[in-house]
Design a protein around this motif. Sequence first.
Motif, PDB file in Angstrom:
ATOM      1  N   PHE B  71      -0.679  -0.199   4.155  1.00 37.54           N
ATOM      2  CA  PHE B  71       0.512   0.254   3.025  1.00 37.54           C
ATOM      3  C   PHE B  71       0.737  -0.292   1.910  1.00 37.54           C
ATOM      4  O   PHE B  71       0.936  -0.008   0.759  1.00 37.54           O
ATOM      5  N   HIS B  72       0.654  -1.713   1.886  1.00 40.66           N
ATOM      6  CA  HIS B  72       1.105  -2.644   0.870  1.00 40.66           C
ATOM      7  C   HIS B  72       0.177  -2.383  -0.017  1.00 40.66           C
ATOM      8  O   HIS B  72       0.219  -2.551  -1.236  1.00 40.66           O
ATOM      9  N   VAL B  73      -1.010  -2.351   0.332  1.00 41.54           N
ATOM     10  CA  VAL B  73      -2.144  -2.264  -0.767  1.00 41.54           C
ATOM     11  C   VAL B  73      -2.355  -1.040  -1.408  1.00 41.54           C
ATOM     12  O   VAL B  73      -2.429  -1.094  -2.563  1.00 41.54           O
ATOM     13  N   VAL B  74      -1.904   0.101  -0.667  1.00 42.89           N
ATOM     14  CA  VAL B  74      -1.775   1.480  -1.573  1.00 42.89           C
ATOM     15  C   VAL B  74      -0.366   1.368  -2.310  1.00 42.89           C
ATOM     16  O   VAL B  74      -0.288   1.688  -3.724  1.00 42.89           O
ATOM     17  N   PHE B  75       0.602   0.819  -2.070  1.00 48.39           N
ATOM     18  CA  PHE B  75       1.704   0.460  -2.695  1.00 48.39           C
ATOM     19  C   PHE B  75       1.696  -0.261  -3.956  1.00 48.39           C
ATOM     20  O   PHE B  75       1.947   0.044  -5.227  1.00 48.39           O
TER      21      PHE B  75
END
Lengths: 352, 352, 352
Positions: B71-75
Motif C-alpha cells: 500500500f505505502h509503495v503505491v501511495f
Amino acid sequence: MSAPSKTAAGRFFEDFRLGETLRHATPRTLTVGDVSLYSALCGTRFAVQSAETFARAIGYPQSPVDDLLAFHVVFGKTVADVSLNAVANLGYADCRFLKPVYPGDTLSATSEVIGLKENSNRESGVVTVRSQGFNQHGRLALEYVRWVMVRKRDAAAPAPKTHVPDLPASVAPAELGAACPQIDAAAYDFALAGSPHRWGDYATGERIDHVDGVTVEEAEHQIATRLYQNTAKVHFNLLSESQGRFGRRLIYGGHVISLARALSFNGLANAFHVAAINGGRHVAPLFAGDTVFAWSEVLETAALPGRADVGALRLRTIAAKNRPCGDFPARQGDGYEPSVVLDLDYWALLPR
Amino acid sequence: MSAPSKTAAGRFFEDFRLGETLRHATPRTLTVGDVSLYSALCGTRFAVQSAETFARAIGYPQSPVDDLLAFHVVFGKTVADVSLNAVANLGYADCRFLKPVYPGDTLSATSEVIGLKENSNRESGVVTVRSQGFNQHGRLALEYVRWVMVRKRDAAAPAPKTHVPDLPASVAPAELGAACPQIDAAAYDFALAGSPHRWGDYATGERIDHVDGVTVEEAEHQIATRLYQNTAKVHFNLLSESQGRFGRRLIYGGHVISLARALSFNGLANAFHVAAINGGRHVAPLFAGDTVFAWSEVLETAALPGRADVGALRLRTIAAKNRPCGDFPARQGDGYEPSVVLDLDYWALLPR
Amino acid sequence: MSAPSKTAAGRFFEDFRLGETLRHATPRTLTVGDVSLYSALCGTRFAVQSAETFARAIGYPQSPVDDLLAFHVVFGKTVADVSLNAVANLGYADCRFLKPVYPGDTLSATSEVIGLKENSNRESGVVTVRSQGFNQHGRLALEYVRWVMVRKRDAAAPAPKTHVPDLPASVAPAELGAACPQIDAAAYDFALAGSPHRWGDYATGERIDHVDGVTVEEAEHQIATRLYQNTAKVHFNLLSESQGRFGRRLIYGGHVISLARALSFNGLANAFHVAAINGGRHVAPLFAGDTVFAWSEVLETAALPGRADVGALRLRTIAAKNRPCGDFPARQGDGYEPSVVLDLDYWALLPR
C-alpha cells in the motif's frame, strides 16, 4: 467489552515450571536484506560474511549469516515468553553455534526451563532457560543458556522448588567447529581479509585495543532490535522508560555485543566465526549518545580435534562507554571500572 | 538561463480534471531487502510474512510482502502527482487488496480523479482519486480511494464543477479475500503464530488494548517514507517545516498505520492479512519523540462467501500518542480525545 | 602483554611510496538488501535502478545497482589503507564507470599511489591514488582518482620526492558509456520515468533548481556510511569528534553526493546513469540536522561516438545547506557562498 486475555502479558516468575519447554512464536526467514541491515547497523567487516567469493573460495557453499545475527533472531523469539517481565538479563552461558545459517534459512526457537530460584524478597526470581534455534529442516543451528530475573505477579504466590543448573565455565574445544565447514586455508586470502595474523600468531594473555569508537543513536538500536523481532519494551517505549529506572530507553545488550564484535575486526580480522559464547554479562547499561569502545584479551588458544584448517581463540572482549580502551579497563575492586558495559567470553575460529 | 519547467512543481487544485487518469512515475520492484527494512522499521511479527516455511505450509507459494508495505509503495508513487501541494490528507476509503504481492514483483500506479470540490474560501479544494497499483503482469494488486485538500495556484482561477463521489462506508465481505489464497487451516500452527485465537474466538464489540508502546525517531520515519519513494516535503524538510504549521517535520500517516498494525499483533496475532481498509483518518499529527500506543475494537465479524478456511474481522484500530490505551480513548464530544492520532477501519482475515 | 601491532593504525604520509599498489580488505557482495537500504537512506527514484521491468524493457539484463552505491562501496574499502589519518578529503577526478554492477556481484578494490607532495609545514602531505573496483570476474567496474591530505607520523621523517600527477579536467565523451548497455530508447517509458525531457531537451548553460530539501539525521548518515564499510572515525565517534575541529560528527561526503543526486531527480529524472565524475569538492562540512538542497547547471552536452541511443550531459551539481537553491548559490569571491557544501562535475547519460 474488554478482552485482556487475548493480549500476551508475558510470564511471571511463578508461571515457569522446571523442565517445561516453551515453543516460541514467529519463525523468521533470514534474507540478504537482513544481512545488509545488520551490517549497516553494526559495521561488521569480516570477509567470509561480506563476500560470496571469499566464502566460496575457502569452502562454504555460500556466505553464511553473521553468527550474532542468528543469535539475536533466536534470542528475540524468546523474549515474549521468557523475559517480558524481566527486571534484568543476568547472563549467558554454554552458547554453541552448531550449523551455519544461510540467507533463505528459516529459524524458529524453543526454550526449556532448566533453573528456577526465587529471590529472598519473594518479589522476583531467577529463571534459567536453554534456548534452541532450529532451521527449516529441524536441525539445531544454535543453542545457549540464559538467566534472567523475572518479577512475580504476586509476591505471595508459592515459589517453585529451587533448582540451580550446573553450567560449564566454558565450552570445550572438542565441541567447537560444528558450524564451520572444513576450510581450504590455502585459499584464504589474508590481504583481502584485512590482516596477516593467523591463529598461531596470537598468544594467551595477549591484549588488543580495538581503537575505534562508535556512537549509538536511538534509531539505530531500535531498528536493530526490531530486526530481531525483540519486543522488550525497555528498548522502545520512551514514555514508560522515562518513568523507569534509567529515565530513558535502554539499548538491547545484544546490540552492544554486535558493536563490540564489529570493533574487534581491528585486531582480530581473521576471527571469522564465533563458535561459542562461554559467558557474557551486561555490566552496565548503554544509552543512545554513548560511544562504545572495546578491547580483547586472548584467554586461551586451542586446536580443534581432528582439524588442521582452523584453530580457536578463547577471547574476553570488554566494551566500555565514553572512553577509549588503550588502558584495558576491566574489573575494579568488587565490580567493574565504571565505564565497562560488557564482559564477554567467547571462542572464535581463525585459519591456521 | 533558468529552466523551471523541467522541475515538477506538483499539481494545484485547478489543474485536476474530473475523470482524467494520472500515470505515476517510478515503478518499483519489491525485494527481500524492502521486506527486511519494513520489518525493522515497523516491528511487524505476523508469521505468514515473516517465515517462508509458515507461508508455504498453509498454501502460499512464498511469503507475501506485508499488505501495508505494498500500500505505502503505491501511495508513495501518487504523491508527486496528487498531493505535493496538499494542505491535508483527509481520508481513505474502499481500499481493497486484490493480489498477493511477492518479493520480485514490480508495482506501478495510476490515479483517476473521481471527485473535485472547491472550498468556500476559494484558496483550495478537495481532490478525490482512485489509485490503483498494478503488478508486472498488469494485474491490479490493490486499489483505494483517497481525498486530499490541495491548494490552488491562483485563488481567482475558475473552479471545476463540484463532484463528490459516492463511496461505500465499508467493503462488502463478498469482496474480501482475493489476495489470500485458499489456506490449509489445519496446517496453520497457532503456537508458531503467537496466539491460539481463531476468527471464531472474536466477538463483535470486543475491545483489545495492544499494550505496548513504541517511540518514533526522525531517522526511522524518514527512512520508512523514503523506502516508499514518498517525497512529500513535510516529512523531510526541517528548514521549511520549522516555518510551517507545526514547526517541525510531520510523520507520514502511513507509518502510523504500520506501527499500529504492528502493535496490534499483541491481541490479533492471527489477523495475518489486511484484506481491505474501509476508512482511515489521521486525526492529529505524530512527531518524532512521540510514543505510539493502539487498541482495537471488533466492529463486525463476517464469513467469506464460499470459504471455510478464513473469516474476516472488521476492526477499528485507534492509535494514540504518549498515553497507554487501556481505557480505549476514542471520540470525545465533536472530535477526538486529544491523544488520538489515527482512527482506522479495516478488514483483516484470520484462520477459522 | 600488549600487541598494538595487530591493530591497523592506518598509513601516514611518509608510509606511501609512489607507484605502489595497495590491495584493500573486505570484498563485498552487493545484494538487493543493499539496494533497498541505499534507496531508503538517500531517496533515489530513477526508474532503471528502481524497477526490474523498466531496466529489462530498455535492454539491461536486470536492474543495475545505483552507480554511486558501487562507488561508495569501493571508496569505503580504500579508507583503512589511504585515509584513516587524513586531515581532509580534497578532491576526486577521472572517475569512470566501466561495467554495470548487479545485485549478486562482488566488488573488491585496489589503489595505486600516483602522486605525493609534502606540505610546506612538513606535518602532512597530499597523497593521490587511483582506486579501482573490480567485480568477481576480475573485470574493472569503476575507477577514480582521489587526493587526500594525510598527516605525517613524524614531521621530521624524510618526504618522498614530490610528484603531482597530470589529471584530465574532464572525462572525454568517447570514454563514456562502457557501463551502459545499448538501450532501446523506443521502449523507454518517459511517463514511468517521471519526466518527458530527453537528452536533446537540455541546453548548455541551462540551470535547474531541484527545489526539494532533505534534513539529515545522525542515524541516517551513520547507517549509510557503515553500509559502505567506510570506517573513518570522523563519521562515527562523537567522543573524539566533540574534541575535534567541528565539535561533532562529520557526514561522509559521499552521502552528500548521493543526496544531491537523489534530489536532482526533480529536473533530471531521465539522467539514469552516472557515467563519469570529472571532479568533486566538499566545499564545507555537512552535519546532522542540516537540510540539503541542490541545483544543477548543464556545462556541456555530448553525443557518444557510435551511439544513437543515449547522449551525455556534463552537469555541475551544487549542494547547499539550510537554504533553498532558487538563486543558484555557487562561487563567491575567492571561495564559495557560505552555504555551499558540494561542487560536483559529472557526466550523466539520458535517452536520446
